[in-house]
Design an enzyme around this catalytic site. Sequence first.
Site, mmCIF file in Angstrom:
data_model
loop_
_atom_site.group_PDB
_atom_site.id
_atom_site.type_symbol
_atom_site.label_atom_id
_atom_site.label_comp_id
_atom_site.label_asym_id
_atom_site.label_seq_id
_atom_site.Cartn_x
_atom_site.Cartn_y
_atom_site.Cartn_z
ATOM 1 N N ASN A 87 47.632 23.514 27.909
ATOM 2 C CA ASN A 87 47.871 22.691 26.714
ATOM 3 C C ASN A 87 48.847 21.546 26.965
ATOM 4 O O ASN A 87 48.733 20.492 26.340
ATOM 5 C CB ASN A 87 48.420 23.601 25.599
ATOM 6 C CG ASN A 87 49.055 22.810 24.475
ATOM 7 O OD1 ASN A 87 48.365 22.247 23.622
ATOM 8 N ND2 ASN A 87 50.387 22.726 24.476
ATOM 9 N N SER A 142 40.705 15.801 25.176
ATOM 10 C CA SER A 142 40.731 14.875 24.041
ATOM 11 C C SER A 142 39.444 14.066 24.014
ATOM 12 O O SER A 142 38.868 13.757 25.069
ATOM 13 C CB SER A 142 41.912 13.920 24.215
ATOM 14 O OG SER A 142 41.789 12.828 23.321
ATOM 15 N N TYR A 157 46.206 8.091 29.719
ATOM 16 C CA TYR A 157 45.769 9.232 28.904
ATOM 17 C C TYR A 157 44.260 9.428 29.037
ATOM 18 O O TYR A 157 43.779 10.536 29.285
ATOM 19 C CB TYR A 157 46.157 8.992 27.447
ATOM 20 C CG TYR A 157 46.011 10.218 26.587
ATOM 21 C CD1 TYR A 157 46.896 11.287 26.710
ATOM 22 C CD2 TYR A 157 44.989 10.318 25.648
ATOM 23 C CE1 TYR A 157 46.766 12.425 25.911
ATOM 24 C CE2 TYR A 157 44.852 11.439 24.844
ATOM 25 C CZ TYR A 157 45.741 12.494 24.975
ATOM 26 O OH TYR A 157 45.606 13.617 24.191
HETATM 27 P P1 NAP Z 1 53.244 17.505 21.562
HETATM 28 O O1 NAP Z 1 53.733 18.033 20.247
HETATM 29 O O2 NAP Z 1 53.809 16.237 22.096
HETATM 30 O O3 NAP Z 1 53.390 18.673 22.622
HETATM 31 C C1 NAP Z 1 53.150 18.470 23.966
HETATM 32 C C2 NAP Z 1 53.623 19.689 24.716
HETATM 33 O O4 NAP Z 1 53.410 19.498 26.113
HETATM 34 C C3 NAP Z 1 55.119 19.935 24.510
HETATM 35 O O5 NAP Z 1 55.334 21.315 24.393
HETATM 36 C C4 NAP Z 1 55.699 19.399 25.811
HETATM 37 O O6 NAP Z 1 56.912 19.979 26.198
HETATM 38 C C5 NAP Z 1 54.608 19.814 26.770
HETATM 39 N N1 NAP Z 1 54.759 19.149 28.050
HETATM 40 C C6 NAP Z 1 54.661 17.836 28.339
HETATM 41 N N2 NAP Z 1 54.902 17.639 29.651
HETATM 42 C C7 NAP Z 1 55.147 18.867 30.196
HETATM 43 C C8 NAP Z 1 55.468 19.321 31.489
HETATM 44 N N3 NAP Z 1 55.586 18.487 32.516
HETATM 45 N N4 NAP Z 1 55.646 20.640 31.681
HETATM 46 C C9 NAP Z 1 55.526 21.503 30.657
HETATM 47 N N5 NAP Z 1 55.248 21.137 29.398
HETATM 48 C C10 NAP Z 1 55.059 19.822 29.170
HETATM 49 O O7 NAP Z 1 51.686 17.240 21.493
HETATM 50 P P2 NAP Z 1 50.455 18.134 21.007
HETATM 51 O O8 NAP Z 1 49.708 17.287 20.063
HETATM 52 O O9 NAP Z 1 50.867 19.512 20.604
HETATM 53 O O10 NAP Z 1 49.604 18.161 22.359
HETATM 54 C C11 NAP Z 1 49.107 19.344 22.955
HETATM 55 C C12 NAP Z 1 47.852 18.981 23.733
HETATM 56 O O11 NAP Z 1 46.851 18.537 22.822
HETATM 57 C C13 NAP Z 1 48.056 17.842 24.734
HETATM 58 O O12 NAP Z 1 47.388 18.148 25.944
HETATM 59 C C14 NAP Z 1 47.395 16.660 24.046
HETATM 60 O O13 NAP Z 1 46.938 15.693 24.960
HETATM 61 C C15 NAP Z 1 46.278 17.340 23.289
HETATM 62 N N6 NAP Z 1 45.739 16.570 22.167
HETATM 63 C C16 NAP Z 1 46.497 16.305 21.093
HETATM 64 C C17 NAP Z 1 45.968 15.567 20.035
HETATM 65 C C18 NAP Z 1 46.745 15.242 18.794
HETATM 66 O O14 NAP Z 1 46.229 14.528 17.934
HETATM 67 N N7 NAP Z 1 47.954 15.747 18.635
HETATM 68 C C19 NAP Z 1 44.634 15.110 20.113
HETATM 69 C C20 NAP Z 1 43.872 15.400 21.245
HETATM 70 C C21 NAP Z 1 44.448 16.142 22.260
HETATM 71 P P3 NAP Z 1 58.336 19.326 25.785
HETATM 72 O O15 NAP Z 1 58.578 19.792 24.401
HETATM 73 O O16 NAP Z 1 59.264 19.888 26.795
HETATM 74 O O17 NAP Z 1 58.184 17.841 25.891
#
Ligand code: NAP
Length: 234
Positions: A87, A142, A157
Amino acid sequence: MQPKIAVVTGALKGLGFETARQLARQGYQVILTGRDAARGKAAQDQLAKQGLETEFRLLDTADLHSIEQFTTDVLKEFGRVDVLVNNAGIMIDGEKPNTLREYASVIQRTFTTNALGPYLLCRALVPAMVKNGYGRVVNVSSGMGQLSEMNGGYPGYRMSKTALNAVTRMFADETRGSNVLVNSVCPGWVRTDMGGKGATRSIEQGAETIVWLATLPDGAPTGGFFRDKKPMAW
Ligand code: NAP
């Protein structure tokens, strides 16, 4: 029966935390992973208040040594991993690169976290799944990585998520017939730190298809890309 062991990366907030919560509620032994021990403890405490016991381990998915250490330790300690939810992800194209050097930096850093990290975690953990005859891998991708709907902008991205989808296809092929199911998911546009407040979906809605893929029954699809529990085009 022993509970299934689920590893969730980037589990301290957003979709990762909610996925971990929903899996723990279904009786999975969840290993939350993240980059900060104090925040890991806080996430565990928050879940404990809901009666959910979890484990926490440090894992920086952009750091090879951290991945080596984590995967070695987790297999030694727990003996197996049944579910891997890749994730953790970043979207840093908003840094608005100007020079080629800046573009290279943004794209490389994004690739390292969003595509290379998941590949290495699969490389380390999937063989044990195959050996055990059970595994579910969910790569949180995504729609921005869809080749069929590719638009301009967000190069780091977009390309990293297309590459993550390739990771899904490769491991689905390598594991075919072994009861290890490897799929990609688009959670939709979700109100997390990444998605922003204007996003259309709640975190609970966003996590739904991730959890569905993590808990697929035997014989379910592998090598697919899903949104709202339905296949979508690559
Ligand atoms: P988020 O709230 O920004 O969370 C991202 C998570 O990834 C956080 O827990 C962050 O940890 C962690 N992370 C980033 N770099 C890391 C690393 N090097 N090692 C370990 N953990 C790391 O975003 P989210 O929306 O929940 O995203 C989760 C996934 O869903 C992502 O892969 C994103 O691309 C995908 N996604 C999201 C959306 C959307 O609309 N939100 C849409 C499509 C796909 P920290 O807290 O330490 O930064």
